[in-house]
Design a protein around this motif. Structure first.
Motif, short mmCIF file in Angstrom:
data_model
loop_
_atom_site.label_atom_id
_atom_site.label_comp_id
_atom_site.label_asym_id
_atom_site.label_seq_id
_atom_site.Cartn_x
_atom_site.Cartn_y
_atom_site.Cartn_z
N HIS A 284 0.80 -1.22 0.00
CA HIS A 284 -0.03 -0.14 0.01
C HIS A 284 0.97 1.28 0.02
N MET A 285 1.85 1.36 0.86
CA MET A 285 2.78 2.47 0.72
C MET A 285 3.38 2.39 -0.63
N HIS A 286 3.84 1.35 -1.21
CA HIS A 286 4.38 1.41 -2.64
C HIS A 286 3.35 2.12 -3.54
N MET B 298 1.90 6.80 -6.78
CA MET B 298 0.68 7.68 -7.15
C MET B 298 1.35 9.42 -6.80
N ALA B 299 1.95 9.37 -5.71
CA ALA B 299 2.46 10.73 -5.31
C ALA B 299 3.40 11.27 -6.32
N HIS C 3 9.71 6.06 -12.03
CA HIS C 3 10.38 4.89 -11.41
C HIS C 3 11.03 5.23 -10.02
N PHE C 4 10.95 4.20 -9.19
CA PHE C 4 11.58 4.63 -7.81
C PHE C 4 11.85 3.43 -7.05
N GLY C 5 12.85 3.82 -6.20
CA GLY C 5 13.12 2.50 -5.32
C GLY C 5 13.11 3.10 -3.77
N ILE C 6 13.23 2.57 -2.69
CA ILE C 6 13.41 2.83 -1.66
C ILE C 6 14.71 2.46 -0.82
#
Lengths: 237, 237
Positions: B216-218, B223-224, B230-233
């Motif tokens: 859900h965070m992902h 969406m934000a 593309h992103f990673g944490i």
């Protein structure tokens, strides 16, 4: 500003001390001020008695939840534990009306039949309730229709929420969510004062579900790095 | 190595193409190879027909789930959707015995009474089942006692699991969890070949709960940032 912090635990104390350091007038709310002041033993998390904290931080006033919220001129931080938050906040809805409430509670439930030591050796915390199809942040907002609830802080350790630069060069991400853009701007201002440079607005309060459900990942990462290691997460894009 | 990939969706295709590029022999498993090859329309996620993918990637063989798993000399990647994974994998327990199964499924449930368009404008995906007190990774491990299940990839977008350097300088974190240290070492080797430099072992498979619940965070972060970013944490410590 006159800011109220509801709660006297470790997370609340971090905000109280930092807000005072930033020059704000801080009113602290607790269920029963006399009982809080009468305690002489550390709390269940090992924090020294709150009376000692007050002695170390002159100028901080202790009130009931309602009286503390009433002193705020716009911003209230909710540090009441997740299990009791909705009930305690509903009781002071009038004092919170027209203000921004920052909520960072995680709705942990300790059920006797599944209770485990905390932190567990495998990094999993107690279960969450609500979870997945609702969140504590949304529950609080429904209970306080005259207040703007902003979920924040919840994905970060208590100690480093107010000291992001203690980790790496402070280049990690703080998440916020809520319905009201102005309230989120107010919270972003506070976060900038705390030292946050990367504040990511996740949008409406429904995204608090993911923020609260991240608690298990947070616990697992903390256990993997070794208990006591400070860390944050950075959204790399 | 001879590696089997179960599934023909977008995530599976990313692994198939990358594994072939790395020089591995890749066998792909699907429920019904004839039906998969007969499709001429894009799938529900907009991927072109699998027959076209095979034409673009010579040397890849398409089998049933069981036949594909049987060709593997140690590593199998599970790309079967979360809803069907336990049933489909249980049916080929013999072919998976003694091997390492990497699971990246998210146990999304689309219930008609709560169904929402995906991705929703507020960044929240369908609900998860199991959730919080169990995980799909643990369910699969219980169904396959002779197989070493490692949860991985699940916190990362499908396309960039095999191309971590496409984001930032590749300095973000991949999480793994599982009971068997040797199996996790095997998976870590694969991740290094994919280009991952920061692989964090979260410990036993119970931490798959947090990895799956991070979905859900992902979704909210995606969406934000804007759909398609593309992103990673990165775990900053």
């Amino acid at each position: 500003m006159k800011i109220a912090v509801l709660g006297t635990g470790g997370g609340a104390r971090a905000h109280i001390a930092k807000l005072a350091e930033l020059g704000h007038e801080v009113a602290v709310g607790t269920r029963d001020p006399q009982a809080t002041l009468a305690r002489t033993e550390p709390d269940m998390m090992g924090n020294p008695p709150f009376k000692q904290f007050l002695a170390d931080h002159p100028g901080i006033e202790l009130h009931t939840f309602g009286d503390a919220a009433a002193t705020s001129d716009g911003l209230v931080i909710n540090g009441i534990d997740g299990h009791n938050a909705v009930t305690a906040l509903s009781a002071i809805a009038d004092q919170l009306a027209g203000k921004t409430l920052i909520d960072y509670a995680v709705p942990y439930i300790y059920k006797p039949d599944i209770e485990r030591p905390w932190p567990t050796p495998w990094g999993v915390n107690p279960i969450l309730d609500p979870c997945d199809s609702d969140s504590l942040g949304e529950q609080i907002q429904r209970a306080l229709p005259r207040t703007d609830v902003v979920k924040a802080f919840v994905t970060q350790e208590q100690a480093t929420v107010v000291a992001p630069k203690a980790i790496g060069d402070g280049d990690h991400t703080m998440f916020i969510a809520g319905a009201d853009a102005e309230a989120k701007q107010q919270v972003t201002g506070l976060l900038r004062a705390y030292g946050w440079t990367d504040v990511l607005d996740l949008g409406p309060l429904i995204t608090a579900r993911g923020m609260e459900m991240y608690a298990h990942m947070h616990g697992a990462i903390g256990m993997a790095l070794g208990f006591g290691t400070h860390f944050g997460i950075k959204v790399v894009r």
